[in-house]
Design a protein around this motif. Structure first.
Motif, short mmCIF file in Angstrom:
data_model
loop_
_atom_site.label_atom_id
_atom_site.label_comp_id
_atom_site.label_asym_id
_atom_site.label_seq_id
_atom_site.Cartn_x
_atom_site.Cartn_y
_atom_site.Cartn_z
N THR A 20 7.44 -0.39 6.89
CA THR A 20 7.56 0.46 8.08
C THR A 20 8.84 0.17 8.83
O THR A 20 9.55 1.08 9.27
CB THR A 20 6.35 0.25 9.01
OG1 THR A 20 5.15 0.51 8.27
CG2 THR A 20 6.41 1.20 10.20
N VAL A 21 9.17 -1.12 8.99
CA VAL A 21 10.43 -1.47 9.65
C VAL A 21 11.63 -0.96 8.86
O VAL A 21 12.55 -0.37 9.42
CB VAL A 21 10.53 -2.99 9.85
CG1 VAL A 21 11.92 -3.37 10.38
CG2 VAL A 21 9.48 -3.49 10.82
N ALA A 22 11.62 -1.20 7.55
CA ALA A 22 12.76 -0.82 6.73
C ALA A 22 12.98 0.69 6.75
O ALA A 22 14.12 1.16 6.90
CB ALA A 22 12.55 -1.31 5.30
N ALA A 23 11.91 1.45 6.61
CA ALA A 23 12.04 2.91 6.61
C ALA A 23 12.55 3.40 7.95
O ALA A 23 13.46 4.23 8.03
CB ALA A 23 10.70 3.55 6.28
N GLY A 24 11.97 2.88 9.04
CA GLY A 24 12.39 3.32 10.37
C GLY A 24 13.82 2.93 10.66
O GLY A 24 14.62 3.76 11.15
N PHE A 137 16.81 -10.37 11.55
CA PHE A 137 15.92 -10.51 10.41
C PHE A 137 14.49 -10.24 10.86
O PHE A 137 14.12 -10.50 12.02
CB PHE A 137 15.98 -11.93 9.84
CG PHE A 137 17.24 -12.24 9.07
CD1 PHE A 137 17.32 -12.01 7.71
CD2 PHE A 137 18.35 -12.76 9.73
CE1 PHE A 137 18.48 -12.30 7.01
CE2 PHE A 137 19.51 -13.05 9.03
CZ PHE A 137 19.58 -12.82 7.68
N VAL A 138 13.68 -9.74 9.93
CA VAL A 138 12.26 -9.54 10.16
C VAL A 138 11.50 -10.19 9.00
O VAL A 138 11.68 -9.80 7.85
CB VAL A 138 11.89 -8.05 10.26
CG1 VAL A 138 10.38 -7.90 10.49
CG2 VAL A 138 12.67 -7.37 11.36
N VAL A 139 10.69 -11.19 9.31
CA VAL A 139 9.87 -11.83 8.29
C VAL A 139 8.50 -11.15 8.27
O VAL A 139 7.78 -11.15 9.27
CB VAL A 139 9.70 -13.34 8.56
CG1 VAL A 139 8.82 -13.98 7.49
CG2 VAL A 139 11.06 -14.02 8.63
N ALA A 140 8.18 -10.54 7.15
CA ALA A 140 6.92 -9.79 7.00
C ALA A 140 6.31 -10.11 5.64
O ALA A 140 6.01 -9.21 4.85
CB ALA A 140 7.19 -8.29 7.14
N ALA A 318 -0.05 -4.19 11.36
CA ALA A 318 1.27 -4.37 10.78
C ALA A 318 2.17 -3.20 11.16
O ALA A 318 3.34 -3.38 11.54
CB ALA A 318 1.16 -4.47 9.26
N GLY A 319 1.63 -1.97 11.10
CA GLY A 319 2.40 -0.81 11.51
C GLY A 319 2.72 -0.82 12.99
O GLY A 319 3.82 -0.44 13.42
N VAL A 325 8.99 -4.13 16.90
CA VAL A 325 10.23 -4.74 16.43
C VAL A 325 11.37 -3.75 16.44
O VAL A 325 12.51 -4.09 16.84
CB VAL A 325 10.02 -5.35 15.03
CG1 VAL A 325 11.37 -5.64 14.36
CG2 VAL A 325 9.21 -6.61 15.12
N ILE A 326 11.15 -2.54 15.98
CA ILE A 326 12.22 -1.54 15.95
C ILE A 326 12.76 -1.29 17.35
O ILE A 326 13.97 -1.21 17.57
CB ILE A 326 11.72 -0.24 15.30
CG1 ILE A 326 11.59 -0.45 13.78
CG2 ILE A 326 12.67 0.92 15.58
CD1 ILE A 326 10.98 0.71 13.05
#
Length: 474
Positions: A20-24, A137-140, A318-319, A325-326
């Motif tokens: 979700t983070v990467a796509a957004g 960075f985002v740790v997921a 998670a979503g 985060v975004i």
């Protein structure tokens, strides 16, 4: 020399949160790197929500095949081809997988690196043959099955939720260690597909849910033929494939439970091993990465979201975390998490859904409360569909502020939505009581429960006196 990749944001982990983070981020124009060392889609797609709900659907279909008598339809025992059940589960995974694939994310402009990642500094990590340096960075990295230190377990075959969906033959007798949501769902699914099932639980089943509603579900599980061993300690296991024995202690006595397949469903642990978080200055424990309300770690350039933080281990959270985060990482908005209205659902039959505070939590917090209930048996749609096993229970303040709601019943996961909205938007009970609910729907149980808040006042002697007085004026 390793290649250096520079990015605005680097996401470690391609599960629900990371995707979700990467796509957004990419669609907002940020240079985005996504790193995944295992399977795209993470736990939810490959081992969790998707395969478990597909297996449950097969169990529901088997139950329906032999449940026509109340409707005047002759019963016929379901003939279960477990290999085809396995194929159905994996076909569902395959149908959804393209949405989480490398190809889709590369099409969105994300650079995908399929390798394990480890930090080498506060702003840099290594993944495969490359280094990544990013502004944020985002740790997921999610979570993995937690396996308890039961004597003998390391010397015998067992399954977890990451491997149970590979079974192509129906277990003769499935022994489940753990009576949480995963254990109860998979136990009921296998029982309805024809396996004998025993659940071994150290506490009570579903201990985080309202005990009143859990008792109703407990009765259903037993009626399905599932053997429940609650407040039971597993002191050892032994055996081999097809013949396992669990030694248990309960009520001061020791006994054994024998089965053919062992499933360990005792919760999940955050995946932090191998990330070298120390090099990045990120504080963590075995319970997960420590974050603040903006989901920042002790290194303010690194965020952590989803299961790896040790918080709510739900795909929908998670979503939700990804959105927080975004806003923080890309737009520098000080968005903070709000956990007042976090829902969860156990997808047994009937389903068990919850949001907000339980009665016990409210009383332990010293709140003065009112409890509203409405049984599914008094709902016309439930009567028509023979789904009358169920109850809605709502916790409010004396002034009608909604603190929490729990629903046990058919489609409870859908019915809880209105209560999530109500708590999240600080609505009072009157908002639900006054809504127009279409008839006949199961959703009327929410309106009827809310309306019961006013029953003592509306039909009181004082109200009757008022009506008699007004009658004098014509």
């Amino acid at each position: 020399m390793t290649d250096l990749v520079k990015a605005d944001i680097c996401v470690v982990g391609a599960g629900s949160a990371g995707l979700t983070v990467a796509a957004g981020a990419s669609q907002f124009g940020a240079a985005t790197v996504l790193i995944e060392g295992r399977r795209m889609g993470g736990d939810c797609l490959n081992y969790g929500c998707v395969p478990s709900k597909a297996l449950l659907a097969a169990g529901h279909a088997a139950r329906a095949a032999g449940g026509g008598a109340p409707f005047g339809i002759a019963d016929g025992a379901a003939e279960v081809d477990f290999r085809r059940v396995h194929d159905h589960v994996h076909a569902v995974i395959d149908a959804i997988a393209p949405q989480d694939s490398v190809e889709r994310f590369e099409g969105l402009g994300v650079r995908v690196i399929q390798a394990e990642a480890r930090f080498i500094g506060p702003r840099e990590l290594i993944a495969g043959d490359g280094r990544v340096r990013a502004r944020r960075f985002v740790v997921a990295t999610g979570s993995a099955p937690a396996v308890p230190p039961i004597p003998g377990l390391d010397r015998m075959p067992y399954y977890t939720n990451e491997t149970i969906f590979d079974l192509t033959e129906r277990p003769d007798h499935l022994v489940v260690i753990g009576g949480g949501p995963i254990g109860c769902e998979l136990a009921q699914a296998h029982r309805r597909l024809g396996a004998r099932v025993s659940i071994l639980e150290a506490d009570r089943i579903l201990p985080k849910d309202d005990p009143e509603l859990v008792e109703l579900l407990r009765q259903r599980l037993r009626a399905d033929g599932i053997a429940l061993y609650e407040q039971t300690k597993v002191v050892g296991v032994e055996g081999s494939a097809g013949a396992i024995t669990a030694r248990i202690e309960r009520n001061g006595t020791t006994e054994t439970v024998q089965g053919t397949v062992l499933l360990v469903a005792t919760g999940r642990k955050p995946t932090v091993k191998g990330l070298d978080l120390e090099a990045a200055g990120v504080a963590y424990t075995d319970r997960g990465i420590a974050v603040d309300r903006r989901l920042r770690t002790s290194n303010r350039r690194i965020f952590a979201i989803g299961d790896v933080t040790g918080g709510f281990q739900f795909t929908h959270m998670a979503g939700y975390d990804a959105g927080i985060v975004i806003r923080n990482a890309l737009f520098r908005l000080p968005a903070k998490v709000d956990h007042r209205a976090v829902p969860w659902v156990t997808y047994t039959d009937p389903e068990l859904a919850h949001v907000g505070m339980t009665e016990r939590q409210a009383r332990e917090a010293g709140r003065e409360i009112r409890i509203l209930r409405w049984p599914f048996a008094e709902n016309d749609r439930a009567q028509a569909e023979r789904t009358t096993d169920g109850l809605i229970k709502v916790v409010t303040t004396p002034r009608g502020r909604i603190l929490g709601a729990s629903i046990l019943g058919a489609h409870a996961g859908e019915l809880i939505h209105v209560w999530v909205l109500a708590i999240g938007q600080n609505l009072k009970i009157g908002a639900i009581a006054n809504m127009i609910a279409p008839y006949p729907t199961l959703g009327e149980v929410s309106k009827r429960a809310a309306g019961s808040f006013y029953t003592p006042t509306l039909f009181s002697e004082r109200t009757r006196r008022l009506v008699r007085f007004l009658r004098l004026f014509g």
